[in-house]
Design a protein around this motif. Structure first.
Motif, PDB file in Angstrom:
ATOM      1  N   HIS B  15       0.817  -1.213   0.000  1.00  0.00           N
ATOM      2  CA  HIS B  15       0.000   0.000   0.000  1.00  0.00           C
ATOM      3  C   HIS B  15       0.855   1.269   0.000  1.00  0.00           C
ATOM      4  O   HIS B  15       0.411   2.319  -0.460  1.00  0.00           O
ATOM      5  N   HIS B  16       2.079   1.178   0.484  1.00  0.00           N
ATOM      6  CA  HIS B  16       2.930   2.381   0.435  1.00  0.00           C
ATOM      7  C   HIS B  16       3.365   2.696  -0.995  1.00  0.00           C
ATOM      8  O   HIS B  16       3.728   3.824  -1.285  1.00  0.00           O
ATOM      9  N   ALA B  19       0.693   4.856  -1.921  1.00  0.00           N
ATOM     10  CA  ALA B  19       0.874   6.147  -1.252  1.00  0.00           C
ATOM     11  C   ALA B  19       1.893   7.006  -1.995  1.00  0.00           C
ATOM     12  O   ALA B  19       1.713   8.220  -2.128  1.00  0.00           O
ATOM     13  N   GLU B  20       2.943   6.377  -2.497  1.00  0.00           N
ATOM     14  CA  GLU B  20       3.922   7.152  -3.274  1.00  0.00           C
ATOM     15  C   GLU B  20       3.268   7.750  -4.516  1.00  0.00           C
ATOM     16  O   GLU B  20       3.524   8.902  -4.877  1.00  0.00           O
TER      17      GLU B  20
ATOM     18  N   ILE C  35      -4.158  10.795   4.142  1.00  0.00           N
ATOM     19  CA  ILE C  35      -3.816   9.730   3.194  1.00  0.00           C
ATOM     20  C   ILE C  35      -3.298   8.514   3.966  1.00  0.00           C
ATOM     21  O   ILE C  35      -2.450   8.644   4.846  1.00  0.00           O
ATOM     22  N   ASP C  36      -3.812   7.335   3.623  1.00  0.00           N
ATOM     23  CA  ASP C  36      -3.289   6.092   4.192  1.00  0.00           C
ATOM     24  C   ASP C  36      -1.979   5.745   3.504  1.00  0.00           C
ATOM     25  O   ASP C  36      -1.963   5.498   2.296  1.00  0.00           O
ATOM     26  N   VAL C  37      -0.899   5.722   4.247  1.00  0.00           N
ATOM     27  CA  VAL C  37       0.383   5.331   3.651  1.00  0.00           C
ATOM     28  C   VAL C  37       0.558   3.818   3.744  1.00  0.00           C
ATOM     29  O   VAL C  37       0.851   3.153   2.758  1.00  0.00           O
ATOM     30  N   ALA C  38       0.371   3.265   4.919  1.00  0.00           N
ATOM     31  CA  ALA C  38       0.506   1.816   5.095  1.00  0.00           C
ATOM     32  C   ALA C  38      -0.135   1.439   6.417  1.00  0.00           C
ATOM     33  O   ALA C  38       0.078   2.120   7.422  1.00  0.00           O
ATOM     34  N   THR C  56       8.983   6.617   1.634  1.00  0.00           N
ATOM     35  CA  THR C  56       7.772   7.190   1.055  1.00  0.00           C
ATOM     36  C   THR C  56       7.690   8.704   1.182  1.00  0.00           C
ATOM     37  O   THR C  56       7.138   9.378   0.322  1.00  0.00           O
TER      38      THR C  56
END
Lengths: 297, 297, 297
Positions: B15-16, B19-20, C35-38, C56
């Motif tokens: 998921h990151h 996000a990037e 924002i969801d990063v992880a 990230t």
């Protein structure tokens, strides 16, 4: 800007169902902010959904609208309802017990049964209209429902609940979406049973998180009223086994072996260990019942 | 405000990466709204991604841009394309079959091969420039590509597709991003085969959701044209087994044991049961083929 | 508009914990974009969280605030800190090693220990006040901490970190949230060891994604400084086995059998195969150490 929160049991592989709901909502109100509350409710688990909604809603700004699509009875004649809470949130979902906590705790201002198809997703409301115009082609229309659900291809989260939420987020007068309703379905056995004489609580597991923390249905404050902070040692009886557990206020200082009873951040008691997966260790699932017996010190 | 929807096979642990992509998109256009459509596509499954994109896109507002990063050929010379649909959506992704449904259904207005590195993520476009200036240091540059992909550290979703989407969301003229292209790659065997004489349909499983519902590649409307609503009993032949299944319009009223054929909300037929995981029961995966034989009543 | 990114180990079943954080943040600043990063960091894995944050953050716009809730020591006396980076991002989280990369790479402008409870989530700051007013009821208050954490029901991500982030996103002067702090905790063994004489690198696995790609702690650029692009064949020693691996720049052209060493898009070397799950094949987990020996050609 109004927020819409979504709770579903669609899971990871059903995230595009959530996306369809968001797309439909954003078509109706491009300015609404839609937040994922939870999508990994165990499929069809009304208990988990009821818990997650109740525990989460008040962290959101007033006027937030929650859409709850955990709906084992989809396609049956269960109603779809909208609830205005006394603290000014709106809850939308099937009337299947998902709103039990709000009813049990007298948090409901009023309930509406959603009926007005003009506010549904356009392709769906057009289908309804077409079916109503030609309903003789259907041999067995649902009988006792204001809305007919003529086709299996309906996705009520996308076609009814989210469009209603999006219209409300734009300022639609809430009484225009349906008709008043007296009460909602209540899940049985959601409330713990306290026996002050026997110093005993009968409870249920209502959620298990990914850390393996076991969230019970015993509110922190009711527990305090019963124990008056005078007890710290308890016997847990669960699935025919007994465990000696300890009530603690400070989490990280405890040995990982010890099974703890703590006040959870969800305002319900939790059974857990320090950095261990307790649910795996005790081999439990949501819905399991247990007894906690207070031990004299 | 324009919306960008993202479809990937990055999964929970990736998921990151998503996000990037979002970070890069928001650097270019802070006002864009980015929606997760699906990230749990089976790794490298172009079939699933093609299905999810096609089934989902039209629920979103016009002008929504979809970025699809399911890309088993990353680092090969496959093109990256942008498609303008006839109903005014933009689709961006590798040209690997992911857009098959749009081509098969004549939904494409035009196709561009993305080539203009000035709109890529800045650190990446600077690398490209540096490499072009010194390309003698590379012994084997890709030969038949307008864009060279010199380094394995490229992440095309972040470095090319999302930046292009974000620039388009800010109003960049679409023809400035690349050069026209005649057609896109089409997945073979995506279309079901109908035999009206033998009352037989050969289909494929194109998605399985977390409820275990099996989504076929047979469009609801084509099924109706074939059956004229005259058949309700079918024989399903799948992985060398036969099942008697029934076409139903109302879902919740059926016994959980019965295997049902329903019109799915995705506009494709689904094989499912009432509150049971049918995919587990039948032990199937995406890509499995099957036959449905219409039984005279 | 300021962005807040969230990194947690709450997992799928803990997504409503994330939602509570978002609700609280949006109550304080309705205009913030979260924002969801992880969220699928392995529970309590500070290594993974440190990697994901570091890899990230710079894709996001300047002034983005990251809230990192991977916190095995929750409820202990570890500090909660806010870091201003030299490239103008703000990082908030427990001081447990999660910010190691920023310290190791001299990216920290200053560190604050968060102490000012007036900016916490209101129900929590009211509890703190109540406890301070009546602290005699607690027999064992934490001794060496500016903030007391009196109750297990505290959820620091929701009650402290997100509210601070949301206030900062609205323009709160950062020095008003706490007191300066000299340094943060550094994870040991995060840096690879290079032996130029023995042509040898000792590294660690710091992340494994859903494709099974193994992300090492060896930065791409340090690897280049060591090899000067003169080596392509290496021997990997991992869990008492040896593998012949090859450094490649073009990914898709390689046989799926071959184990590859590539420059990853995260700026760290990755051990992977073309469309195969290498982590499963090699049976590794995060934290495993390995050696890579450069082979003369």
């Amino acid at each position: 800007m109004v927020i819409i929160g979504i709770i579903t049991d669609f899971g990871e592989r059903g995230h595009h169902y959530v996306a369809e709901m968001k797309g439909v909502g954003l078509q109706i109100n491009p300015d609404v902010q839609i937040i994922d509350v939870a999508h990994s409710i165990t499929p069809f688990s009304i208990i988990e959904a009821a818990f997650v909604l109740y525990k989460t809603y008040s962290t959101f700004p007033k006027n937030t609208i929650f859409v709850c699509v955990v709906d084992p009875g989809v396609g049956s004649n269960r109603d779809i309802v909208a609830i205005q809470t006394i603290d000014n949130y709106i809850l939308i979902g099937p009337d299947n017990g998902i709103f039990s906590y709000f009813s049990n705790n007298n948090l409901i201002r009023f309930i509406l049964k959603i009926t007005e198809s003009e506010f549904f997703y356009k392709p769906y409301s057009e289908t309804i209209k077409m079916v109503e115009d030609h309903d003789e082609i259907y041999e067995n229309p649902p009988s006792d429902s204001n809305i007919s659900f003529p086709i299996s291809s309906t996705f009520h989260g996308r076609d009814i609940m989210m469009p209603i939420a999006a219209h409300l987020s734009k300022g639609l007068e809430i009484f225009s979406i349906g008709t008043p309703k007296e009460s909602v379905v209540i899940l049985p056995d959601l409330e713990p049973k306290y026996s002050e004489k026997e110093l005993n609580i009968k409870g249920m597991i209502q959620y298990i998180d990914d850390f393996g923390n076991i969230i019970t249905n015993i509110p922190n404050d009711e527990f305090h009223l019963l124990t008056h902070n005078k007890f710290s040692k308890f016997r847990l009886k669960l699935l025919d086994k007994n465990y000696d557990i300890e009530f603690v206020s400070f989490f990280a200082e405890n040995s990982p072996e010890k099974i703890l009873l703590i006040e959870g951040s969800s305002n319900f008691l939790e059974i857990c260990q320090n950095q261990r997966n307790t649910a795996s260790k005790l081999n439990v699932i949501v819905g399991n019942v247990f007894q906690i017996k207070l031990m004299e010190e």
